[in-house]
Design a protein around this motif. Structure first.
Motif, mmCIF file in Angstrom:
data_model
loop_
_atom_site.group_PDB
_atom_site.id
_atom_site.type_symbol
_atom_site.label_atom_id
_atom_site.label_comp_id
_atom_site.label_asym_id
_atom_site.label_seq_id
_atom_site.Cartn_x
_atom_site.Cartn_y
_atom_site.Cartn_z
ATOM 1 N N ALA A 63 5.869 8.179 4.881
ATOM 2 C CA ALA A 63 5.745 6.865 4.251
ATOM 3 C C ALA A 63 7.047 6.078 4.307
ATOM 4 C CB ALA A 63 5.297 7.023 2.801
ATOM 5 N N VAL A 64 8.181 6.772 4.372
ATOM 6 C CA VAL A 64 9.473 6.070 4.388
ATOM 7 C C VAL A 64 9.598 5.179 5.626
ATOM 8 C CG1 VAL A 64 11.977 6.376 4.501
ATOM 9 C CG2 VAL A 64 10.608 7.851 3.005
ATOM 10 N N SER A 65 9.343 5.754 6.808
ATOM 11 C CA SER A 65 9.427 4.946 8.023
ATOM 12 C C SER A 65 8.355 3.866 8.022
ATOM 13 C CB SER A 65 9.276 5.837 9.262
ATOM 14 O OG SER A 65 8.046 6.557 9.241
ATOM 15 N N ASN A 66 7.220 4.177 7.448
ATOM 16 C CA ASN A 66 6.131 3.214 7.340
ATOM 17 C C ASN A 66 6.550 1.993 6.529
ATOM 18 O OD1 ASN A 66 3.496 2.172 7.389
ATOM 19 N ND2 ASN A 66 2.609 4.187 7.159
ATOM 20 N N ILE A 67 7.146 2.238 5.374
ATOM 21 C CA ILE A 67 7.578 1.156 4.485
ATOM 22 C C ILE A 67 8.633 0.289 5.160
ATOM 23 C CG2 ILE A 67 8.817 0.669 2.343
ATOM 24 C CD1 ILE A 67 7.401 3.178 1.170
ATOM 25 N N LEU A 68 9.598 0.930 5.804
ATOM 26 C CA LEU A 68 10.670 0.182 6.460
ATOM 27 C C LEU A 68 10.121 -0.724 7.562
ATOM 28 C CD1 LEU A 68 13.415 2.966 6.715
ATOM 29 C CD2 LEU A 68 13.366 1.008 5.149
ATOM 30 N N ILE A 69 9.239 -0.179 8.385
ATOM 31 C CA ILE A 69 8.695 -0.954 9.500
ATOM 32 C C ILE A 69 7.859 -2.124 9.000
ATOM 33 C CG2 ILE A 69 7.097 -0.881 11.457
ATOM 34 C CD1 ILE A 69 7.992 2.042 11.865
ATOM 35 N N ALA B 277 -3.550 -10.140 -8.056
ATOM 36 C CA ALA B 277 -2.987 -9.698 -6.773
ATOM 37 C C ALA B 277 -2.399 -8.302 -6.893
ATOM 38 C CB ALA B 277 -1.916 -10.691 -6.306
ATOM 39 N N TRP B 278 -1.696 -8.040 -8.007
ATOM 40 C CA TRP B 278 -1.122 -6.716 -8.216
ATOM 41 C C TRP B 278 -2.219 -5.654 -8.373
ATOM 42 C CZ3 TRP B 278 3.456 -5.235 -6.981
ATOM 43 C CH2 TRP B 278 4.538 -6.101 -7.057
ATOM 44 N N SER B 279 -3.311 -6.002 -9.072
ATOM 45 C CA SER B 279 -4.379 -5.025 -9.280
ATOM 46 C C SER B 279 -5.040 -4.638 -7.963
ATOM 47 C CB SER B 279 -5.429 -5.585 -10.250
ATOM 48 O OG SER B 279 -6.118 -6.691 -9.688
ATOM 49 N N VAL B 280 -5.193 -5.598 -7.047
ATOM 50 C CA VAL B 280 -5.765 -5.299 -5.734
ATOM 51 C C VAL B 280 -4.851 -4.341 -4.970
ATOM 52 C CG1 VAL B 280 -6.337 -6.277 -3.475
ATOM 53 C CG2 VAL B 280 -7.092 -7.425 -5.554
ATOM 54 N N LEU B 281 -3.553 -4.616 -4.995
ATOM 55 C CA LEU B 281 -2.597 -3.781 -4.265
ATOM 56 C C LEU B 281 -2.506 -2.381 -4.866
ATOM 57 C CD1 LEU B 281 0.225 -6.431 -3.747
ATOM 58 C CD2 LEU B 281 -1.417 -5.600 -2.044
ATOM 59 N N ILE B 282 -2.556 -2.292 -6.191
ATOM 60 C CA ILE B 282 -2.512 -0.982 -6.845
ATOM 61 C C ILE B 282 -3.769 -0.180 -6.490
ATOM 62 C CG2 ILE B 282 -2.610 0.193 -9.089
ATOM 63 C CD1 ILE B 282 -0.822 -2.092 -10.167
ATOM 64 N N GLY B 283 -4.921 -0.848 -6.483
ATOM 65 C CA GLY B 283 -6.148 -0.169 -6.088
ATOM 66 C C GLY B 283 -6.084 0.340 -4.662
ATOM 67 N N LEU B 284 -5.543 -0.469 -3.761
ATOM 68 C CA LEU B 284 -5.378 -0.075 -2.363
ATOM 69 C C LEU B 284 -4.464 1.140 -2.250
ATOM 70 C CD1 LEU B 284 -5.762 -0.667 0.685
ATOM 71 C CD2 LEU B 284 -3.823 -2.237 0.522
ATOM 72 N N ALA B 285 -3.360 1.123 -2.992
ATOM 73 C CA ALA B 285 -2.390 2.220 -2.921
ATOM 74 C C ALA B 285 -2.971 3.517 -3.474
ATOM 75 C CB ALA B 285 -1.118 1.842 -3.687
ATOM 76 N N LEU B 286 -3.625 3.432 -4.634
ATOM 77 C CA LEU B 286 -4.105 4.647 -5.297
ATOM 78 C C LEU B 286 -5.361 5.214 -4.640
ATOM 79 C CD1 LEU B 286 -3.594 3.761 -9.073
ATOM 80 C CD2 LEU B 286 -2.073 5.004 -7.541
ATOM 81 N N ILE B 287 -6.333 4.350 -4.371
ATOM 82 C CA ILE B 287 -7.619 4.830 -3.855
ATOM 83 C C ILE B 287 -7.548 5.139 -2.366
ATOM 84 C CG2 ILE B 287 -10.042 4.230 -3.465
ATOM 85 C CD1 ILE B 287 -9.907 2.542 -6.028
ATOM 86 N N ARG C 138 0.844 -1.202 0.000
ATOM 87 C CA ARG C 138 0.000 0.000 0.000
ATOM 88 C C ARG C 138 0.878 1.250 0.000
ATOM 89 N NH1 ARG C 138 -4.876 1.549 4.260
ATOM 90 N NH2 ARG C 138 -4.808 3.810 3.969
ATOM 91 N N LEU C 139 1.917 1.237 0.820
ATOM 92 C CA LEU C 139 2.816 2.392 0.908
ATOM 93 C C LEU C 139 3.856 2.399 -0.198
ATOM 94 C CD1 LEU C 139 2.594 4.540 3.191
ATOM 95 C CD2 LEU C 139 1.465 2.401 3.769
ATOM 96 N N ALA C 140 4.421 1.214 -0.499
ATOM 97 C CA ALA C 140 5.503 1.140 -1.481
ATOM 98 C C ALA C 140 5.027 1.559 -2.864
ATOM 99 C CB ALA C 140 6.073 -0.280 -1.515
ATOM 100 N N LEU C 141 3.807 1.158 -3.235
ATOM 101 C CA LEU C 141 3.283 1.534 -4.551
ATOM 102 C C LEU C 141 2.824 2.984 -4.584
ATOM 103 C CD1 LEU C 141 1.235 -1.694 -5.386
ATOM 104 C CD2 LEU C 141 3.380 -0.955 -6.442
ATOM 105 N N ALA C 142 2.418 3.509 -3.446
ATOM 106 C CA ALA C 142 1.976 4.899 -3.387
ATOM 107 C C ALA C 142 3.149 5.876 -3.368
ATOM 108 C CB ALA C 142 1.111 5.117 -2.141
ATOM 109 N N TRP C 143 4.285 5.455 -2.811
ATOM 110 C CA TRP C 143 5.392 6.378 -2.565
ATOM 111 C C TRP C 143 5.922 7.098 -3.810
ATOM 112 C CZ3 TRP C 143 10.609 7.307 -3.407
ATOM 113 C CH2 TRP C 143 11.192 8.224 -2.525
ATOM 114 N N PRO C 144 6.131 6.406 -4.953
ATOM 115 C CA PRO C 144 6.626 7.139 -6.129
ATOM 116 C C PRO C 144 5.701 8.284 -6.542
ATOM 117 C CG PRO C 144 6.865 4.781 -6.452
ATOM 118 C CD PRO C 144 6.058 4.952 -5.211
ATOM 119 N N LEU C 145 4.390 8.067 -6.471
ATOM 120 C CA LEU C 145 3.457 9.136 -6.816
ATOM 121 C C LEU C 145 3.528 10.277 -5.811
ATOM 122 C CD1 LEU C 145 0.271 7.163 -7.926
ATOM 123 C CD2 LEU C 145 1.886 8.410 -9.370
ATOM 124 N N LEU C 146 3.680 9.938 -4.541
ATOM 125 C CA LEU C 146 3.803 10.964 -3.510
ATOM 126 C C LEU C 146 5.082 11.782 -3.709
ATOM 127 C CD1 LEU C 146 2.702 8.858 -0.408
ATOM 128 C CD2 LEU C 146 1.328 10.546 -1.660
#
Length: 309
Positions: free
Chosen positions: A205-211, A230-240, A51-59
């Motif tokens: 998000a950085v500390s979040n991802i590491l933990i 599985a990837w589509s579910v995770l991408i949806g979670l990250a973006l939405i 959720r965080l790792a896929l969102a981070w580049p956009l952030l």
């Protein structure tokens, strides 16, 4: 001689008016989160990691764009430079990592409804911690609105709630989630007077991802999804739920009291219950419509009390 605008100008009235709609829309977006977690093919903590790792580049791109726009307008945007800055920005990430890890596990041990409702008892802890730590004593009217909204949430989700010994551990983790989420709301609320939404979202998000990566590894979960589904579910979670939902909430916290914001987030269980009914077949009754109206009434009362402070 040219001048540089202040780092923290007073927001325009039009921006402040957007805070409450942004908060409610953000709550709606994170209402999708428990659905995505339930549908995920990997472990609950690993799901939180992605959720965080896929969102981070956009952030990150958003933060860089914001800084470029600020330079073009000759405005200053505060950036983390000292150890204290980095520590401050890591605190929301620590709370949110704990929130996600505990909540995602709770969702797998109890119903989506139970986990979501108990996680949204955060208003109680936000009001309590704000009183103890910052001397923000809630008014009687605010407490009435908060209690009404929580009663509405319980009514709304009542038929879907499942009281069982089999769910006890998951329910306990759901309640613990609300404590961590209260810490997240309060820490973000304090930081929004110093940093922009993009800065807080990106660096926390950085500390979040590491933990979450360490916790997922320690629990023996596989981090790598094995299918396009599985990837589509995770991408949806990250973006939405994260990029959209949490960013809208973080924006709103700059203009609304944290205690009121946490009450308004009780709209999330309503969205989660509706989605669980539509997508997962969990029960839903006409009483839930009444519960939704009670939630909204409680939010309006809490809002009026917050405006008088």
């Amino acid at each position: 001689m040219s001048t540089v605008s202040s780092a923290a100008p007073h927001p325009a009235a039009s921006v402040v008016k957007l805070a409450l709609p942004a908060l409610m829309l953000g709550a709606t977006a994170i209402g999708f989160a428990p659905i995505f977690v339930r549908l995920s093919e990997i472990g609950p903590v690993a799901t939180g990691f992605w959720r965080l790792a896929l969102a981070w580049p956009l952030l990150w791109v958003w933060m860089l764009w914001e800084q470029r726009q600020a330079r073009a307008k000759r405005m200053q945007v505060r950036r983390p430079q000292t150890v204290q800055d980095w520590v401050q920005l890591s605190i929301p990430g620590l709370f949110f990592a704990a929130d996600l890890a505990v909540w995602h596990i709770a969702i797998t041990l109890t119903t989506v409804t139970n986990a979501t409702l108990l996680a949204n008892f955060a208003p109680v802890f936000v009001a309590l911690f704000a009183w103890i730590l910052f001397s923000h004593r809630p008014t009687l009217t605010f407490v009435v609105g908060m209690v009404m909204a929580m009663v509405g949430a319980i009514t709304l989700m009542g038929d879907s709630l499942s009281v069982s010994r089999d769910h006890l551990s998951g329910d306990a983790l759901g309640l613990l989630t609300s404590v961590f989420y209260a810490g997240y709301i309060l820490s973000v609320g304090r930081l929004r007077s110093l940093y922009s939404t993009a800065t807080i979202m990106t660096w926390s998000a950085v500390s979040n991802i590491l933990i979450l990566s360490v916790v997922s590894w320690a629990m023996g979960e596989s981090l790598w999804p094995q299918s396009s589904y599985a990837w589509s579910v995770l991408i949806g979670l990250a973006l939405i739920s994260h990029v959209a939902g949490q960013s809208l909430i973080t924006f709103a916290l700059a203009h609304l009291p944290p205690a009121f914001s946490s009450v308004s987030l009780l709209w999330q269980p309503a969205c989660a219950a509706l989605l669980a009914w539509l997508l997962l077949g969990e029960s839903m009754s006409p009483w839930q419509g009444i519960g939704g109206l009670i939630v909204l009434a409680g939010i309006l009362i809490a809002r009026r009390a917050s405006q008088k402070v």
